[in-house]
Design a protein around this motif. Structure first.
Motif, PDB file in Angstrom:
ATOM      1  N   GLU A 192       0.824  -1.227   0.000  1.00  0.00           N
ATOM      2  CA  GLU A 192       0.000   0.000   0.000  1.00  0.00           C
ATOM      3  C   GLU A 192       0.855   1.274   0.000  1.00  0.00           C
ATOM      4  O   GLU A 192       0.371   2.346  -0.350  1.00  0.00           O
ATOM      5  N   THR A 193       2.166   1.134   0.387  1.00  0.00           N
ATOM      6  CA  THR A 193       3.015   2.329   0.395  1.00  0.00           C
ATOM      7  C   THR A 193       3.502   2.701  -1.006  1.00  0.00           C
ATOM      8  O   THR A 193       4.035   3.785  -1.215  1.00  0.00           O
ATOM      9  N   PHE A 194       3.321   1.803  -1.973  1.00  0.00           N
ATOM     10  CA  PHE A 194       3.748   2.105  -3.335  1.00  0.00           C
ATOM     11  C   PHE A 194       2.870   3.204  -3.926  1.00  0.00           C
ATOM     12  O   PHE A 194       1.665   3.229  -3.703  1.00  0.00           O
ATOM     13  N   GLY A 195       3.498   4.102  -4.663  1.00  0.00           N
ATOM     14  CA  GLY A 195       2.749   5.195  -5.262  1.00  0.00           C
ATOM     15  C   GLY A 195       2.700   6.404  -4.346  1.00  0.00           C
ATOM     16  O   GLY A 195       2.190   7.455  -4.711  1.00  0.00           O
ATOM     17  N   LYS A 196       3.180   6.231  -3.115  1.00  0.00           N
ATOM     18  CA  LYS A 196       3.164   7.363  -2.182  1.00  0.00           C
ATOM     19  C   LYS A 196       4.586   7.807  -1.846  1.00  0.00           C
ATOM     20  O   LYS A 196       4.792   8.587  -0.923  1.00  0.00           O
ATOM     21  N   GLY A 197       5.548   7.272  -2.574  1.00  0.00           N
ATOM     22  CA  GLY A 197       6.923   7.693  -2.302  1.00  0.00           C
ATOM     23  C   GLY A 197       7.746   6.599  -1.655  1.00  0.00           C
ATOM     24  O   GLY A 197       8.526   6.852  -0.759  1.00  0.00           O
ATOM     25  N   ASN A 198       7.568   5.367  -2.110  1.00  0.00           N
ATOM     26  CA  ASN A 198       8.382   4.262  -1.617  1.00  0.00           C
ATOM     27  C   ASN A 198       9.682   4.211  -2.422  1.00  0.00           C
ATOM     28  O   ASN A 198       9.651   4.228  -3.655  1.00  0.00           O
ATOM     29  N   LEU A 199      10.807   4.134  -1.719  1.00  0.00           N
ATOM     30  CA  LEU A 199      12.089   4.133  -2.432  1.00  0.00           C
ATOM     31  C   LEU A 199      12.224   2.929  -3.360  1.00  0.00           C
ATOM     32  O   LEU A 199      12.839   3.014  -4.420  1.00  0.00           O
ATOM     33  N   ILE A 200      11.639   1.799  -2.927  1.00  0.00           N
ATOM     34  CA  ILE A 200      11.721   0.590  -3.755  1.00  0.00           C
ATOM     35  C   ILE A 200      11.040   0.828  -5.104  1.00  0.00           C
ATOM     36  O   ILE A 200      11.474   0.316  -6.135  1.00  0.00           O
ATOM     37  N   GLY A 201       9.994   1.648  -5.087  1.00  0.00           N
ATOM     38  CA  GLY A 201       9.276   1.961  -6.322  1.00  0.00           C
ATOM     39  C   GLY A 201      10.112   2.770  -7.299  1.00  0.00           C
ATOM     40  O   GLY A 201       9.761   2.899  -8.475  1.00  0.00           O
ATOM     41  N   ILE A 202      11.203   3.338  -6.830  1.00  0.00           N
ATOM     42  CA  ILE A 202      12.135   4.006  -7.755  1.00  0.00           C
ATOM     43  C   ILE A 202      13.234   3.036  -8.162  1.00  0.00           C
ATOM     44  O   ILE A 202      13.612   2.954  -9.323  1.00  0.00           O
ATOM     45  N   ALA A 203      13.720   2.287  -7.157  1.00  0.00           N
ATOM     46  CA  ALA A 203      14.859   1.401  -7.413  1.00  0.00           C
ATOM     47  C   ALA A 203      14.519   0.332  -8.443  1.00  0.00           C
ATOM     48  O   ALA A 203      15.300   0.078  -9.362  1.00  0.00           O
ATOM     49  N   ALA A 204      13.337  -0.289  -8.316  1.00  0.00           N
ATOM     50  CA  ALA A 204      13.001  -1.409  -9.204  1.00  0.00           C
ATOM     51  C   ALA A 204      12.944  -0.984 -10.671  1.00  0.00           C
ATOM     52  O   ALA A 204      13.663  -1.557 -11.507  1.00  0.00           O
ATOM     53  N   PRO A 205      12.135   0.020 -11.039  1.00  0.00           N
ATOM     54  CA  PRO A 205      12.101   0.371 -12.472  1.00  0.00           C
ATOM     55  C   PRO A 205      13.427   0.920 -12.988  1.00  0.00           C
ATOM     56  O   PRO A 205      13.793   0.642 -14.136  1.00  0.00           O
ATOM     57  N   GLU A 206      14.158   1.656 -12.163  1.00  0.00           N
ATOM     58  CA  GLU A 206      15.417   2.220 -12.656  1.00  0.00           C
ATOM     59  C   GLU A 206      16.465   1.128 -12.893  1.00  0.00           C
ATOM     60  O   GLU A 206      17.222   1.172 -13.858  1.00  0.00           O
ATOM     61  N   ALA A 207      16.511   0.153 -11.966  1.00  0.00           N
ATOM     62  CA  ALA A 207      17.449  -0.960 -12.174  1.00  0.00           C
ATOM     63  C   ALA A 207      17.057  -1.715 -13.435  1.00  0.00           C
ATOM     64  O   ALA A 207      17.910  -2.114 -14.231  1.00  0.00           O
ATOM     65  N   ALA A 208      15.749  -1.884 -13.640  1.00  0.00           N
ATOM     66  CA  ALA A 208      15.300  -2.669 -14.794  1.00  0.00           C
ATOM     67  C   ALA A 208      15.569  -1.929 -16.091  1.00  0.00           C
ATOM     68  O   ALA A 208      16.052  -2.528 -17.056  1.00  0.00           O
ATOM     69  N   ASN A 209      15.273  -0.623 -16.140  1.00  0.00           N
ATOM     70  CA  ASN A 209      15.443   0.016 -17.454  1.00  0.00           C
ATOM     71  C   ASN A 209      16.912   0.179 -17.816  1.00  0.00           C
ATOM     72  O   ASN A 209      17.281   0.072 -18.978  1.00  0.00           O
ATOM     73  N   ASN A 210      17.782   0.389 -16.818  1.00  0.00           N
ATOM     74  CA  ASN A 210      19.194   0.382 -17.174  1.00  0.00           C
ATOM     75  C   ASN A 210      19.696  -1.039 -17.428  1.00  0.00           C
ATOM     76  O   ASN A 210      20.678  -1.225 -18.134  1.00  0.00           O
ATOM     77  N   GLY A 211      18.994  -2.007 -16.854  1.00  0.00           N
ATOM     78  CA  GLY A 211      19.332  -3.395 -17.140  1.00  0.00           C
ATOM     79  C   GLY A 211      19.103  -3.742 -18.601  1.00  0.00           C
ATOM     80  O   GLY A 211      19.790  -4.592 -19.157  1.00  0.00           O
TER      81      GLY A 211
END
Lengths: 495, 152
Positions: free
Chosen positions: A288-307
């Motif tokens: 439920e914390t996703f979309g409200k400023g969860n750091l993991i929500g930044i880390a996951a897509p950024e790691a994936a798109n640079n991946g």
């Protein structure tokens, strides 16, 4: 191993490192600026690449590729506008964090995740691509022809919102490619005895037109719209150790996911980042914390798109089939500088490959360093007004088109394709499949011709090879898959 | 309002027919692959896809019957678009005559104005600086023979 040392020695020459740095910086810039993307960045490099050593030019393009993938996250976090399509998922948690005054930390996490994603995918590239290249060395014309068909259908069907429009765009590209002298027979097709048409449309001018000029025309329509600015001060860049440990457990799987998605031709950063985001949310203890400023929500897509960067390079280098839009755009300039991607590259030009491997890895560390140094500068970068930026880009593009053949005709072609590209993009026809048609069309025809010469004109030779049949099957499967996918998307929209 | 799928579909349909028709002028060469084969295959595929696109457009048109949407035409944008295109064409034509160093700042200045830049000092500065930097890199470092006037 000796090869990699040779690569190290090449990349760490001051001048080469400097060009790599320029590539990465430029990449971060074009990535961060909304309206410019990695593909436009590569096109802006074209005029310079022509005068460089092939390995050096390739380094610069790779820097641009990786940098732009990271740069997109900056504007996504600060002003909720993805600088590149791949950064769209980063907005979901990045922008809320920036609103809370934690933009610094958000960018810091994006930087760490991007670097980690890049490193993992580079390692995968270094390990996988030589093996794949060795396998691909066995390919004959039949297999290559099937591979070209595969590359075309996959990109047309996956990259576009509408399957028919994507395919039409691809076939238009093939038709454009058929203008000019036919390589096999020497007959000048569709040229009406016009010497300019006999040589066909200059591929790079078409590229400059379709990607860069069309963007300039699109920006004309955005004049007067107020640009968003980020006004808060940026502070506190590093996450705490506890947060970092949590993040790393997401970053590593997301990076591998990104790499795998990147390898599949026709996909790319946008798809990978959304998939990683959803997976991270699904596995999280408190979704439920996703979309409200969860750091993991930044880390996951950024790691994936640079991946996806290293992943997308694998099919490009070993098979000559680009993995995503940016690598598709890279194909043109690569041919310009005399690097013909494919398995032979590994045996004939090992320096290029090795310096690419080392350069790719170095680029990731440059991103890390540059990201942290310039965190405070980023909000100012986004203030560059469109009214100044695009006229300069236009001048550079014109010069680029001119300098390739020293001809004004090439400039004219770029302009015309800019207008064509504008109308196509405006009405939902993506230009990437068209470019692929223009580039792969002549190659596909050449391979087909070769296969037919070898078999004395027997067309059944095309389905004589199991590898070729495999490629045909997955081409059809990808078209069918995207038909199903689009249908279910439409259903969801109606509901 | 006609759906743009129908317009584009028709356009591409005509293109595919035109290209297919033109292949009949090609000579018959029997070594391996005749130059006719590839364009014919491509234009036939384009023909079928265009038909499909038109069909899609007609279906949409029937579904949205009654809800006539007004097309938003941004007049200022169209004027800017045409101006930029026309001046780009003029630029290319005077380039050989005036030389790169004179024609380019003029063109950049005009495109800055088209892009709604109002500060005159920015226009002057950017157009001259950009030209000088590009000239320095391409003429002096890369030695590209840029079109020139009498003196440089």
């Amino acid at each position: 191993m000796t090869g990699l040392i040779e690569g190290l020695a090449f990349v760490y020459q001051p001048l080469n490192l400097f060009f790599l740095l320029i590539g990465v910086c430029g990449g971060i810039l074009v990535g961060a600026l909304p309206g410019l993307s990695g593909s436009v960045g590569i096109i802006l490099l074209i005029p310079f690449l022509y005068y460089m050593d092939p390995a050096m030019a390739l380094l610069m393009m790779c820097g641009m590729f990786c940098g732009s993938m990271y740069g997109g996250s900056i504007s996504a976090i600060l002003i909720s506008t993805p600088g590149t399509p791949s950064a769209a998922a980063t907005i979901l948690d990045g922008y809320p964090l920036a609103q809370k005054g934690q933009a610094g930390k958000a960018i810091g996490v994006a930087t760490i995740a991007s670097t980690a994603g890049g490193i993992i995918s580079t390692l995968c590239m270094i390990f996988i691509s030589p093996q794949l290249a060795r396998f691909a060395l066995k390919f004959g014309p039949e297999e290559y022809f099937a591979l070209m068909i595969f590359g075309l259908t996959v990109i047309a069907s996956v990259a576009s919102k509408s399957l028919i429009k994507g395919l039409i765009s691809g076939f238009l590209g093939l038709l454009i490619a058929s203008v000019g002298i036919d390589e096999l027979t020497g007959y000048a097709r569709f040229s009406f005895n016009n010497p300019n048409l006999m040589t066909g449309f200059p591929m790079l001018s078409v590229l400059i037109g379709l990607f860069a000029f069309s963007q300039i025309f699109i920006e004309l329509g955005n004049i007067g719209k107020k640009a968003d600015l980020y006004k808060q001060k940026i502070k506190g860049v590093l996450p705490t150790w506890k947060e970092f440990k949590q993040l790393i457990s997401v970053i590593i799987p997301a990076s591998f996911l990104g790499t795998i998605i990147g390898i599949i031709p026709g996909t790319g950063g946008a798809i990978a980042s959304f998939m990683a985001y959803n997976e991270a949310k699904r596995f999280s203890k408190n979704p439920e914390t996703f979309g409200k400023g969860n750091l993991i929500g930044i880390a996951a897509p950024e790691a994936a798109n640079n991946g996806t960067t290293g992943g997308a390079m694998i099919p490009l280098l070993t098979l000559g089939i680009p993995g995503d839009v940016i690598t598709a755009v890279m194909l043109g300039p690569l041919m310009l500088i005399g690097v013909r991607p494919g398995p032979l590259l590994f045996t004939q030009n090992p320096l290029v490959i090795n310096s690419l491997f080392v350069g790719f890895m170095t680029a990731q560390f440059l991103i890390l360093i540059l990201g942290f140094i310039s965190v405070k500068v980023f909000p100012h970068v986004l203030k560059v007004p469109v009214s100044i930026l695009f006229p300069i880009i236009m001048a550079l593009c014109f010069l680029g088109a001119f300098s390739l053949n020293n001809s004004i005709y090439d400039m004219f072609i770029a302009l015309i394709f800019g207008v064509i590209g504008y109308f196509m993009r405006k009405h939902g026809f993506e230009v990437a499949p068209m470019i692929l048609g223009v580039i792969l069309g002549p190659l596909a025809e050449r391979e087909l011709g070769k296969a037919l010469i070898i078999s004395h004109g027997n067309w059944f030779t095309l389905i004589n090879s199991p590898i070729a049949i495999f490629f045909y099957v997955i081409s059809i499967a990808s078209v069918v898959y995207s038909m199903i996918r689009l249908k279910s998307m439409r259903k969801k929209n109606i509901e | 309002m006609i759906k743009n799928e129908i317009i584009y579909g028709t356009l591409f349909l005509l293109i595919s027919i035109l290209f297919f028709a033109l292949t009949f002028q090609f000579p018959d060469i029997t070594i391996a692959l005749s130059p006719k084969v590839f364009p014919r295959f491509v234009s036939s595929c384009l023909f079928i896809l265009s038909l499909a696109l038109i069909f899609q457009g007609i279906k949409k048109q029937i579904q949205e019957k009654g809800e006539l949407k007004k097309l938003e035409i941004n007049k200022v944008f169209i004027i800017r678009f045409i101006l930029l295109f026309v001046f780009a064409v003029i630029y290319m034509n005077i380039l050989e005559f005036l030389g790169y160093v004179i024609a380019t700042p003029l063109f950049i200045a005009i495109s800055l104005i088209i892009f709604n830049e109002k500060r005159w000092y920015i226009i002057v500065l950017i157009s001259i600086l950009t030209t000088l930097v590009l000239y320095a890199i391409f003429r002096i470092v890369f030695r590209v023979p840029l079109p020139r006037f009498i003196f440089w």
